[in-house]
Structure formats: structure tokens, C-alpha cells
Design a protein around this motif. Structure first.
Motif, PDB file in Angstrom:
ATOM      1  N   TYR A   1      51.671  12.695  25.920  1.00 51.18           N
ATOM      2  CA  TYR A   1      51.653  11.072  25.888  1.00 51.18           C
ATOM      3  C   TYR A   1      51.772  10.384  27.319  1.00 51.18           C
ATOM      4  O   TYR A   1      51.997   9.449  27.649  1.00 51.18           O
TER       5      TYR A   1
ATOM      6  N   CYS B   1      51.746  13.427  19.295  1.00 48.68           N
ATOM      7  CA  CYS B   1      52.811  14.397  19.377  1.00 48.68           C
ATOM      8  C   CYS B   1      53.247  14.792  20.755  1.00 48.68           C
ATOM      9  O   CYS B   1      52.765  14.692  21.800  1.00 48.68           O
TER      10      CYS B   1
ATOM     11  N   VAL C   1      58.399  10.142  22.376  1.00 45.82           N
ATOM     12  CA  VAL C   1      57.228  10.022  21.689  1.00 45.82           C
ATOM     13  C   VAL C   1      57.018   8.942  20.963  1.00 45.82           C
ATOM     14  O   VAL C   1      56.066   8.255  20.486  1.00 45.82           O
TER      15      VAL C   1
ATOM     16  N   ALA D   1      54.123   6.049  20.946  1.00 42.62           N
ATOM     17  CA  ALA D   1      53.525   5.717  19.905  1.00 42.62           C
ATOM     18  C   ALA D   1      53.234   4.349  19.756  1.00 42.62           C
ATOM     19  O   ALA D   1      52.029   3.783  19.632  1.00 42.62           O
TER      20      ALA D   1
ATOM     21  N   TRP E   1      49.560   4.194  18.615  1.00 44.26           N
ATOM     22  CA  TRP E   1      49.511   5.365  17.435  1.00 44.26           C
ATOM     23  C   TRP E   1      50.090   4.772  16.297  1.00 44.26           C
ATOM     24  O   TRP E   1      51.153   4.290  16.276  1.00 44.26           O
TER      25      TRP E   1
ATOM     26  N   TYR F   1      54.331   9.392  14.850  1.00 49.08           N
ATOM     27  CA  TYR F   1      54.535  10.313  15.866  1.00 49.08           C
ATOM     28  C   TYR F   1      55.109  11.740  15.310  1.00 49.08           C
ATOM     29  O   TYR F   1      55.691  11.592  14.081  1.00 49.08           O
TER      30      TYR F   1
END
Length: 393
Positions: free
Chosen positions: A4, A34, A41, A45, A50, A53
Motif C-alpha cells: 500500500y 493487504c 493498511v 484501504a 479498497w 483489508y
């Protein structure tokens, strides 16, 4: 997606954007990201877009609703993640260089070939291929506009570690990065020049150098940035185990001579990638810091009209540009990743093998290996092993 930081952010931006720009046969859903640190993370995310996570990349492999695994980690984990994903029937996009060693890259290329027979696709992320001016440059060479290619000149220069007090981040450790400037940025110009010319490097003579042998241990790092402990004490140091700069000459299989320079100690140069191709009928030059342009010299013109001309690569008929802005409205670095995702989605959705393949990336790895071996042997001439023979073995 696994990772990330710098590349993770660049890839995320591209996944978010690609279906909003291009009309594609499939739509990307950013399901799971991930990273090892739960807090970081989770924040990534949310910031990068996203849905969820995890801190274990195996969760990506286990989920039936995930079709693609995008590997944006340091090189020491590329092979393990990509091999597991391919074995599970996931399509894989893996950042460059493909691996840290030839043996890892060989295993990845072999696994990709096996997966290909089952309709599972894989690609290595050499994003500079997707700069419209670079793609046009390749087409000009393929169309014979330069005639017989005689010289290739490629440099990739940065200065982000010129300060000897810059901390010992993972990119400066061989066990994590595989190599230094050679693999980090040298891999780009190796792939780019072979892509543009259609010629492969067959042999090299190289020198490498590590200018700063010891660096302070970092308190934290991300991407190309890092911090030292702020307690006022002299920080502990560790050895730099990769090259700071690599220079080599090469022969290409079409007869061209080539020179390459990759350095992270070029003071004043931030991200200066430049490629010049000289042929019997003309020359063409690409400079990443002017990525919407090409310089073209047409030796077939009358002598009184000859000279380098500037081509602004922003017309709708130029590669990738039909989806963007009116002519003259330039694009940037991040667009190369959007173009990469466009090509990858289209290939997966239509059952076509995307490029560069893992076999292509293995060939780059073999060049990196030949450069390293040549430097260790006092710049002796070192042949590059053919990639296809390696995969077949």
C-alpha cells in the motif's frame, strides 16, 4: 492487492480510474488490500478506495470472489505470492523487477506458462511501456522510420539517497530488494529499450559502485521516504548491500550497440529517464521529464530542412490518448498505470495473453544477472542467457 506504499498508491489510483476512463469488457472491483501493519493498511484501504483489508496475503488467495492478485511488495516476496496466486487460478499482475533472483524468476515464468494453458493470465508491471510517447516511439521503429538501428543510449538518474545520512531503507538491502539502482531503475530502461527496438540484449560489460557503505537505521519508512529516530542520539547504522550506480555497455541481437546508466547518486536529477535511438534514417529521443513529447530527426528530409523536431503526443490518434483530453492537454506519470490496468483488464476479459509476460520479465532478470556477474568479474564480457531456453528448462 498486496502492498500500500508508493506502488500500492499508484496502482490503486489506476484501478479506481480505469473503468471511468475506458470502455472495457470487465469492471474492476477493489475488493481487498493487504499489508503487514493493521493500522496502516486500514488507513490505506480507506484512503485508496479498497472495500476491505487484511494483514495476511493468503486471505486474497483463499477468497473465491477475487479474480486478480496485484503484487506491489518488495521483491523478496514476489515469488511466494505470485506462485500461490497462479496455483489458485488467480490472474497476477506483479511489479518489476519480477523477482530478486534468476531462480525465482525462472520458477515464476514456468508457473505462468503452466497457468496460461488453463486460461490464467499474468503480466509484469513495466509501466513506462504505457506512456503514449514510448508506445509511439516503438511504432516508429517498427514502421522503419529510423532504418537500421545502430545505437541505443539509455539513462535513468535519481538523487534521493545522495545524502549519506539518508536511512537504510529496504531498497538498500539486498535480501529485500535483490539489487540497488540496477534492479530498481535499471530494469526499467532495459525493458523499455528492448520493447522500443524489438531487439534483445545478448551480452554486457559492466561496472557497479556503492558510494555510501553504511547508513543509519530508520525509525520508519514508506516508499522512497524515511525517518530517523528523534532522540538526539547518534543512530545505529547498518551496511548497504546493494549498488548505488550501475553502468554497462551491451550488444543487441539486431546488431545495435547500447550504453546504459542507472544511478541514485546523480545530484539534481529527480526521476530523469532518457532514451535515444539512432538509426540509419533518423533518430528519436524520449525524456520522462517531458513525457508528452518525442524528439525526431528525419534524415530522409532535404538537407536544408533537417533538424530535430518536437512531436507533442496528445492527439486522439496517438496511443491511449483517445480517452483523455483535447490535443495539447498533457497527461502525467500516473496515467501510465491507468493504461497498464486498461491493457491488463482487456487481456484477461478477452482471453489474450498480456505483455510484458513473466517470460519477458525473466529475460530482463537475466540481463540484470549478467550485469551483476560482469561487474563482479572486473567488467568482463558476459553473455545473457536466452529467456525461452531458461523457461523450457
Amino acid at each position: 492487492m498486496v502492498g500500500y506504499a508508493f506502488m500500492g498508491a499508484a496502482h490503486s489510483q489506476a484501478w479506481r480510474t480505469v473503468n471511468r476512463v475506458y470502455d472495457l469488457p470487465a469492471r474492476a472491483r477493489m475488493a481487498l488490500i493487504c499489508g503487514r501493519d493493521t493500522g496502516k493498511v486500514a488507513e490505506a484501504a480507506d484512503r485508496l478506495g479498497w472495500e476491505a483489508y487484511t494483514t495476511d496475503w493468503r486471505d486474497l488467495i483463499a477468497r473465491d470472489d477475487i479474480d486478480v492478485v496485484d503484487v506491489c511488495t518488495p521483491g523478496d516476496s514476489h515469488a511466494e505470492i505470485a506462485l500461490a496466486a497462479l496455483a489458485a487460478g488467480k490472474h497476477v499482475l506483479c511489479e518489476k523487477p519480477l523477482a530478486n533472483t534468476v531462480s525465482e524468476a525462472r520458477a515464476m515464468a514456468a508457473a505462468a506458462a503452466t497457468a496460461q494453458a488453463a486460461g490464467v493470465r499474468s503480466m509484469c508491471g513495466f509501466n513506462y511501456r504505457r506512456v503514449p510517447a514510448v508506445t509511439m516511439m516503438r511504432q516508429m521503429v517498427a514502421d522503419g522510420r529510423l532504418g537500421v538501428i545502430r545505437h541505443v543510449r539509455a539513462t535513468y538518474l535519481q538523487d534521493w539517497i545522495v545524502d549519506p545520512q539518508f536511512p537504510l531503507v529496504w531498497r538498500l538491502q539486498k535480501d529485500k530488494a535483490g539489487s540497488g539502482a540496477l534492479g530498481d531503475i535499471g530494469a526499467h530502461i532495459i525493458d523499455l529499450t528492448q520493447y522500443v527496438t524489438g531487439q534483445l540484449i545478448t551480452g554486457v560489460s559492466a561496472v557497479t559502485e556503492t558510494f555510501v557503505k553504511e547508513r543509519p537505521l530508520p525509525a520508519g519508512s514508506s516508499g522512497l521516504a524515511a525517518t530517523l529516530d528523534g532522540d538526539g542520539h547518534r543512530p545505529a547504522t547498518g551496511p548497504v548491500t546493494v549498488d548505488d550506480a550501475a553502468v554497462f555497455v551491451a550488444r543487441l541481437d539486431g546488431g545495435a550497440l547500447a550504453t546504459y546508466e542507472a544511478s541514485r547518486f546523480a545530484t539534481g536529477r529527480k526521476n530523469a529517464l532518457r532514451v535515444e535511438i539512432n538509426g540509419s534514417l533518423g533518430s528519436v529521443v524520449f525524456d520522462l521529464e517531458r513525457l508528452n513529447e518525442l524528439e525526431f530527426y528525419d534524415a530522409t528530409r532535404p538537407a536544408a530542412e533537417q533538424g530535430f523536431s518536437r512531436i507533442l503526443v496528445t492527439e486522439g490518434e496517438h496511443p491511449y490518448m483517445s480517452a483523455w483530453w483535447p490535443p495539447g492537454h498533457i497527461i502525467g506519470y500516473e496515467h501510465s498505470f491507468t493504461h497498464q490496468m486498461r491493457d491488463f483488464i482487456e487481456a484477461v476479459a478477452t482471453g489474450v495473453d498480456p505483455a510484458p509476460s513473466f517470460a519477458d520479465a525473466l529475460q530482463v532478470q537475466l540481463v540484470l544477472d549478467a550485469v551483476s556477474r560482469s561487474a563482479e568479474l572486473g567488467s568482463s564480457w558476459t553473455d545473457v542467457e536466452p529467456a525461452l531456453a531458461t523457461v523450457a528448462a
